[in-house]
Scaffold this active site. Structure first.
Site, mmCIF file in Angstrom:
data_model
loop_
_atom_site.group_PDB
_atom_site.id
_atom_site.type_symbol
_atom_site.label_atom_id
_atom_site.label_comp_id
_atom_site.label_asym_id
_atom_site.label_seq_id
_atom_site.Cartn_x
_atom_site.Cartn_y
_atom_site.Cartn_z
ATOM 1 N N ASP A 89 -4.988 3.266 -3.618
ATOM 2 C CA ASP A 89 -5.153 1.998 -4.339
ATOM 3 C C ASP A 89 -3.819 1.320 -4.662
ATOM 4 O O ASP A 89 -2.781 1.951 -4.777
ATOM 5 C CB ASP A 89 -5.960 2.208 -5.628
ATOM 6 C CG ASP A 89 -5.383 3.294 -6.535
ATOM 7 O OD1 ASP A 89 -4.787 4.257 -6.014
ATOM 8 O OD2 ASP A 89 -5.537 3.182 -7.762
ATOM 9 N N GLU A 147 -6.514 5.859 -8.137
ATOM 10 C CA GLU A 147 -5.673 6.713 -8.985
ATOM 11 C C GLU A 147 -5.172 5.949 -10.198
ATOM 12 O O GLU A 147 -4.985 6.513 -11.265
ATOM 13 C CB GLU A 147 -4.477 7.244 -8.174
ATOM 14 C CG GLU A 147 -3.672 8.324 -8.900
ATOM 15 C CD GLU A 147 -2.763 7.778 -9.994
ATOM 16 O OE1 GLU A 147 -2.633 8.437 -11.049
ATOM 17 O OE2 GLU A 147 -2.191 6.692 -9.818
ATOM 18 N N GLU A 148 -4.957 4.643 -10.007
ATOM 19 C CA GLU A 148 -4.260 3.859 -11.034
ATOM 20 C C GLU A 148 -5.136 3.472 -12.219
ATOM 21 O O GLU A 148 -4.626 2.977 -13.213
ATOM 22 C CB GLU A 148 -3.687 2.570 -10.411
ATOM 23 C CG GLU A 148 -2.601 2.794 -9.376
ATOM 24 C CD GLU A 148 -1.259 3.211 -9.994
ATOM 25 O OE1 GLU A 148 -1.188 3.359 -11.218
ATOM 26 O OE2 GLU A 148 -0.315 3.393 -9.211
ATOM 27 N N HIS A 368 5.772 0.399 -9.882
ATOM 28 C CA HIS A 368 5.014 -0.586 -10.663
ATOM 29 C C HIS A 368 5.807 -1.872 -10.898
ATOM 30 O O HIS A 368 5.270 -2.827 -11.444
ATOM 31 C CB HIS A 368 4.501 -0.032 -12.008
ATOM 32 C CG HIS A 368 3.447 1.017 -11.843
ATOM 33 N ND1 HIS A 368 2.523 1.327 -12.834
ATOM 34 C CD2 HIS A 368 3.146 1.841 -10.807
ATOM 35 C CE1 HIS A 368 1.725 2.304 -12.420
ATOM 36 N NE2 HIS A 368 2.094 2.634 -11.184
HETATM 37 ZN ZN LIG Z 1 1.266 4.193 -10.154
HETATM 38 ZN ZN LIG Z 2 1.120 6.341 -7.973
#
Ligand SMILES: [Zn+2]
Ligand SMILES: [Zn+2]
Length: 396
Positions: A89, A147-148, A368
């Site tokens: 993702d 995952e996020e 990020h």
């Molecule tokens: Zn991340």
């Molecule tokens: Zn990550």
């Protein structure tokens, strides 16, 4: 600790190294990057991964969740079952890398590098799919969604039962603040932090901007809360204990001359011990409650305990380090400090022991960040280490 630089060694390795699809690896990564999709919505990414896996020999495909794909390679000889996991993702971040293959999707980009994780695991699967006759046991290639975003995709896959036969889990994350191609071995035991989060709405009373006495200004109250929460780490958590409290979201108001009726805050909290986790939660709740009360406002608080810490199994971690050294050479392997990030990879330990490692990708811009990018030369080392770990685990 480690100097920046690009020191990928291409020492002559085992025979299978020539089977790594190095051009496809980059092509796949760029395609996934350009078509970034956020958590739980990885429809085209998972279709793409499935279509590539279908092109490899000897791989059976499972769809344990709507946007997750698992490839299963059964070796010619009986043995244990090992899984390697990649997450697929992207994040709700507007990309600012200036890359020719930057995300086409507005406000969505692979700022955490999961595009590289997916491409590397595809290359690992491609390499191993040509070695069925030499493989003793079964390999699961887990292409995981979400995952996020809590509660995370790992939980869905575990719940499906698809992984119940796995004896060990491995995962790898790219980190930009280490040299490209360097493999970081995380500590035994806790290798990442626990992750919690909260969403808070401070409910005040709207008014004309020129008549503050008739309203209750939620922006002033929320600002006070933001400042007060900074004291938890500096004044409450014992020195030497690890804790992070980050307020990553603050939204309120629409016009300069209007006092808003509410303000919204969102925060992420990272800790490594149960005691500190509880302490931080208690202080956050107390400060929010008392500050809003003091100003005559009310609030809605949704506090969630999210991902547990990744727990590196000491024996498997030692094996992984040896695998990394034999795949890419001692000078490209180092002992890394624990990650302050959190990972839903941690849930896989409910089934079997787990190990998480990191791959340096140069450039220094944090995961990020809108300008996060990676040195693609690092990815080949990642694939080599993944293949070596899988073979070593099955052969040990
Ligand atoms: Zn991340
Ligand atoms: Zn990550």
């Amino acid at each position: 600790m480690h100097a920046q630089g690009n020191q990928v060694t291409n020492a002559t390795g085992p025979a299978w190294v020539k089977n790594i699809p190095t051009d496809d690896l980059i092509k796949w990564r760029r395609h996934i990057h350009e078509n970034a999709e956020v958590s739980f919505k990885e429809e085209s990414t998972s279709e793409y991964v499935e279509s590539i896996l279908k092109g490899f020999n000897n791989i059976k495909i499972l769809k344990p969740a709507k946007t997750s794909v698992v490839g299963i390679l059964k070796g010619a000889k009986p043995g244990k079952t090992v899984a390697f996991r990649a997450d697929m993702d992207a994040l709700p971040v507007q990309e600012e890398t200036g890359l020719a293959f930057a995300s086409k999707n507005e406000n969505i980009s692979h700022a955490c590098g999961h595009d590289a994780h997916t491409a590397m695991l595809l290359a690992t699967a491609a390499t191993l799919s040509k070695m069925k006759d030499q493989i003793k046991g079964t390999v699961y290639f887990i292409f995981q969604h979400a995952e996020e975003q809590a509660p995370g995709g790992a939980k869905d896959i575990i719940k499906s039962g698809a992984l119940k036969d796995v004896n060990a889990f491995f995962g790898m994350h790219v980190l930009p603040n280490f040299p490209a191609g360097h493999i970081g071995i995380l500590p035994d035991g806790a290798a990442s932090t626990m992750s919690d989060e909260f969403s808070l709405t401070v409910i005040g009373k709207g008014s004309h901007g020129s008549m503050p006495h008739l309203g209750i200004d939620p922006i002033v109250i929320a600002a006070e809360i933001v400042n007060a929460l900074q004291t938890i780490v500096s004044r409450n958590v014992p020195p030497g204990e690890m804790a992070v409290v980050t307020i990553g979201k603050f939204q309120a108001g629409n016009a300069p001359n209007v006092i808003a009726d509410k303000a919204e805050l969102g925060a992420t909290i990272r800790t490594t011990s149960d005691a500190t986790r509880k302490l931080v939660e208690t202080r956050i709740k107390s400060l929010i409650d008392n500050i809003t009360k003091g100003y005559g406002a009310t609030y809605n608080l949704d506090y969630k305990n999210n991902y547990p810490a990744v727990q590196n199994d000491p024996a498997l971690n030692k094996m992984a380090k040896n695998s990394a050294v034999s795949a890419v050479g001692k000078s490209n392997v180092f002992d890394a400090p624990m990650m302050t990030a959190s990972e839903d990879f941690s849930y896989y330990k409910q089934i079997a022991p787990e190990v998480f490692l990191t791959l340096g990708v140069g450039n220094g811009v944090a995961n990020h960040n809108p300008a996060f990018n990676l040195d693609e030369k690092a990815l080949q080392n990642g694939v080599k280490v993944q293949v070596q770990i899988i073979l070593d685990y099955l052969n040990q």
